[in-house]
Design a protein around this motif. Structure first.
Motif, short mmCIF file in Angstrom:
data_model
loop_
_atom_site.label_atom_id
_atom_site.label_comp_id
_atom_site.label_asym_id
_atom_site.label_seq_id
_atom_site.Cartn_x
_atom_site.Cartn_y
_atom_site.Cartn_z
N GLU A 198 23.83 -1.09 6.47
CA GLU A 198 22.71 -0.15 6.42
C GLU A 198 22.44 0.29 4.98
O GLU A 198 21.28 0.41 4.56
N ALA A 199 23.51 0.51 4.22
CA ALA A 199 23.35 0.94 2.83
C ALA A 199 22.63 -0.11 2.00
O ALA A 199 21.94 0.22 1.03
N GLU A 249 17.72 10.66 -3.52
CA GLU A 249 17.39 9.76 -4.62
C GLU A 249 16.73 8.46 -4.14
O GLU A 249 15.87 7.92 -4.83
N ARG A 250 17.15 7.97 -2.98
CA ARG A 250 16.55 6.77 -2.41
C ARG A 250 16.57 6.89 -0.89
O ARG A 250 17.39 7.60 -0.33
N PHE A 251 15.65 6.15 -0.25
CA PHE A 251 15.69 6.11 1.21
C PHE A 251 15.05 4.80 1.69
O PHE A 251 14.33 4.12 0.94
N ALA A 252 15.31 4.48 2.94
CA ALA A 252 14.72 3.29 3.57
C ALA A 252 14.67 3.55 5.07
O ALA A 252 15.40 4.39 5.60
N VAL A 253 13.79 2.81 5.74
CA VAL A 253 13.68 2.89 7.20
C VAL A 253 14.26 1.62 7.79
O VAL A 253 13.86 0.51 7.42
N ALA A 254 15.22 1.79 8.70
CA ALA A 254 15.87 0.64 9.35
C ALA A 254 14.95 0.03 10.40
O ALA A 254 13.98 0.67 10.85
N PRO A 255 15.21 -1.20 10.84
CA PRO A 255 14.36 -1.85 11.84
C PRO A 255 14.23 -1.07 13.14
O PRO A 255 13.21 -1.17 13.83
N ASP A 256 15.24 -0.25 13.49
CA ASP A 256 15.16 0.53 14.72
C ASP A 256 14.54 1.91 14.49
O ASP A 256 14.51 2.74 15.40
#
Length: 656
Positions: free
Chosen positions: A232-233, A137-144
């Motif tokens: 992270e969430a 449903e949702r996603f994101a890319v972390a800084p690492d």
């Protein structure tokens, strides 16, 4: 200091006599954009094209990549599957993100019924990365470079819950809309699914939307997964960066209002969206009540600089989305009343605007005129857009009232093919809602009627329209203003509405246990209590109780989930020979399915051509349609020749 705004050349071209699609099918199948994402190194722009297809009956999507310098044409990366829409009918925007090194990108795509995450590279490689039995449903890319993603309920769990409800019965609480088919009565993620009210007026959600979600982190190197930590969430819920106080001060000095503060001048633009672009600089879009947007750059050293201004939208695709930006340019979807959506690069150094992608081809003729118009309504200035054929003489007029955003396809909700009407010899006017200062619905209806009445008078004064041949249509609040005009004036020769109207049944369908919000909103916004208590107010405001006042035929094209809310209006109009109803299964408040949209456009075009021009399409498949309309309890409409002669005679007598 704010630099003097100069319309970009592309907008000047668009404001000239309109050269744009004019058939209902062409209007339905126009391409839109969403999901704009700039690579961290600023070299690439990833985005999604969305094209409704009346052949497949789906909104087909594809992802594209283009260099941010515009030196090379856009490149199709891969299929994004069929688009979905929310409970209102607004198409859900594409979702994309880049790795920190800009060497790969990710986007959500729905393929074979599963919404998963796909991975691609600028070189052209593309493959599914995460596809499960539950939709991402949702996603994101972390800084690492790690990927944080949220999984909804499994498709099997959703199906089981729906079947269990069917077998055991459904408790009618505040989430249940008794006017909607309760078992799989909506289209969600491409499949018939059960839907519920979410407690905010008539907004809707899927059956299991309130279940806790599983949020997972995927390691960028090992591909191992674990539950995401709370920090992270939070990446899935990004909050806008606060605009610095010096910017706000500069904006106020330039006459730009903050969104959260009331404006002394109702015509003043408001801050719409803002984003940081590095070195303490912000790109900000503004919007005024005429739905015109501008893009500004703010920097501590140079202050506020206007980079681009539009007579329509400059957004990230759709009214609510923000443009994307790098350290050197902003990337916006531009569309105006006479210009279909196109993707633009706006240089932050003020050097100009470049078109990156223009999939909506314009024909090489200019037989329509599109113009912004304003007129006086009491102490206010009303505004709108008029599209009409070039030839002289008084034309029939069609009006839709509410909001005129971007390209003139069909007004708010896209129900009336404005350019097709104009190409057929009917002037089409879209009116922006006048500010009401917090007035309740009846006063807002009267304000809408005053705007419509003054618009007809102004266009009559200019010799452009025949005031004896005026039609009107509307969605949501616009439909209420259309019916108020039909019951409180003799202005209209034909009406078409796309939404439910308030009547006693509407109240009782929605005032049950757990629907306190509905009752409070009706009291606050409309000043209405229960029909058995406020009977006089309901009689004065409900079209169903004033059918005897309606002097124009009414076409209703309603979504199934709303059609049951107005049984009395439908029955009384039908029994008195004053209109007919068409109901669209699975349709939400704003119809989204391409074939349904085409049917709505075509029927509205036929309806207003019949009642305003006396035109009957010779297509044999429409014989029954015209037989029904001829049988309604209204005089046969004049032929175009007779109407024009009548208009000329009336015009001549006025000049004496």
């Amino acid at each position: 200091m704010v630099r003097q705004a100069v319309w970009a050349a592309v907008f000047l071209a668009a404001a000239s006599p309109a050269a744009a699609q004019t058939s209902p099918r062409e209007l339905v199948e126009m391409t839109d954009f969403s999901g704009l994402a700039v690579s961290p190194d600023g070299r690439w722009l990833l985005y999604r094209r969305e094209r409704p297809s009346t052949m497949s009956g789906q909104i087909e999507t594809a992802w594209y990549l283009v260099g941010t310098d515009g030196a090379t044409p856009p490149r199709r990366i891969g299929d994004g599957g069929h688009a979905s829409w929310n409970g209102t009918g607004i198409v859900e925007a594409g979702s994309a993100a880049w790795s920190p090194e800009s060497d790969r990108f990710y986007f959500r795509a729905r393929v074979d019924g599963a919404t998963g995450l796909w991975e691609g590279r600028p070189s052209g490689a593309l493959a599914p990365l995460i596809v499960r039995d539950a939709d991402i449903e949702r996603f994101a890319v972390a800084p690492d470079g790690g990927i944080i993603f949220e999984l909804g309920p499994s498709r099997a769990a959703i199906a089981r819950a729906e079947e269990n409800e069917r077998d055991s019965g459904i408790l009618a609480d505040g989430r249940v809309d008794l006017a909607q088919t309760l078992y799989r009565g909506a289209m969600i993620a491409g499949r018939p699914a059960s839907q519920r009210l979410n407690g905010d007026w008539f907004d809707r959600e899927a059956l299991l939307d309130r279940l806790p979600r599983q949020i997972v982190r995927r390691d960028p190197t090992t591909a191992r997964e674990r539950p995401a930590h709370a920090i992270e969430a939070e990446l899935l819920r990004p909050s806008p960066q606060p605009l610095p106080e010096p910017f706000r001060a500069a904006a106020s000095q330039a006459g730009i209002c903050a969104v959260e503060a009331p404006c002394g001048d109702p015509d003043a633009p408001k801050i719409w969206k803002g984003m940081a672009v590095g070195d303490g600089r912000f790109v900000v879009t503004t919007r005024d009540r005429k739905v015109r947007q501008s893009v500004f750059l703010w920097a501590k050293a140079t202050g506020l600089t206007r980079l681009a201004a539009s007579p329509g939208l400059l957004s990230g695709g759709g009214e609510m989305a923000a443009c994307a930006a790098s350290q050197t340019a902003a990337f916006c979807v531009a569309e105006s009343a006479a210009m279909p959506p196109q993707l633009q690069r706006i240089a932050l150094d003020g050097s100009g605007t470049l078109v990156l992608d223009r999939p909506n081809d314009l024909p090489d003729h200019d037989d329509l005129l599109t113009e912004a118009i304003e007129w006086q309504v009491g102490g206010s200035r009303a505004s709108g857009w008029l599209v009409r054929p070039k030839f002289p003489g008084r034309l029939p007029l069609f009006i839709t009232y509410y909001r005129c955003a971007g390209y003139l396809r069909g007004g708010l909700g896209n129900e009336w093919p404005l350019r097709a009407l104009a190409a057929s010899g009917i002037a089409a006017l879209c009116i922006n809602q006048l500010p009401s200062g917090g007035a309740k619905a009846e006063a807002r209806y009267e304000l809408g009627l005053a705007a419509v009445r003054a618009a007809v008078a102004e266009l009559d004064r200019r010799g452009l329209v025949d005031p004896g041949r005026v039609g009107m249509g509307g969605l949501s609040f616009g439909s209420e203003v259309a019916m108020w005009t039909a019951t409180h004036s003799k202005l209209l020769s034909a009406v078409s509405i796309a939404s439910v109207q308030a009547e006693p049944a509407y109240y009782w369908f929605n005032a049950g246990i757990g629907r306190d919000f509905f009752r409070q909103n009706l009291e606050t916004q409309w000043g209405l209590g229960a029909p058995d208590i406020d009977a006089a107010d309901w009689k004065r405001r409900s079209p169903s109780l004033q059918v005897d006042k309606i002097t124009a035929p009414v076409l209703m094209q309603l979504p199934e989930q709303e059609a049951r809310l107005s049984p009395e209006l439908q029955a009384r109009l039908s029994a008195s020979g004053k209109g007919e109803l068409h109901v669209f299964p699975f349709a939400p408040h704003i119809k989204a399915e391409p074939r349904q949209k085409l049917a709505v456009y075509q029927r509205n075009l036929d309806w207003f051509r019949f009642w305003l021009q006396g035109y009957i399409d010779p297509d044999p498949a429409k014989i029954a349609q015209y037989a029904r309309w001829t049988g309604l309890n209204f005089p046969a409409p004049k032929s175009e020749t007779d109407a024009i002669q009548s208009s000329i005679s009336a015009s001549s007598s006025k000049r004496k």
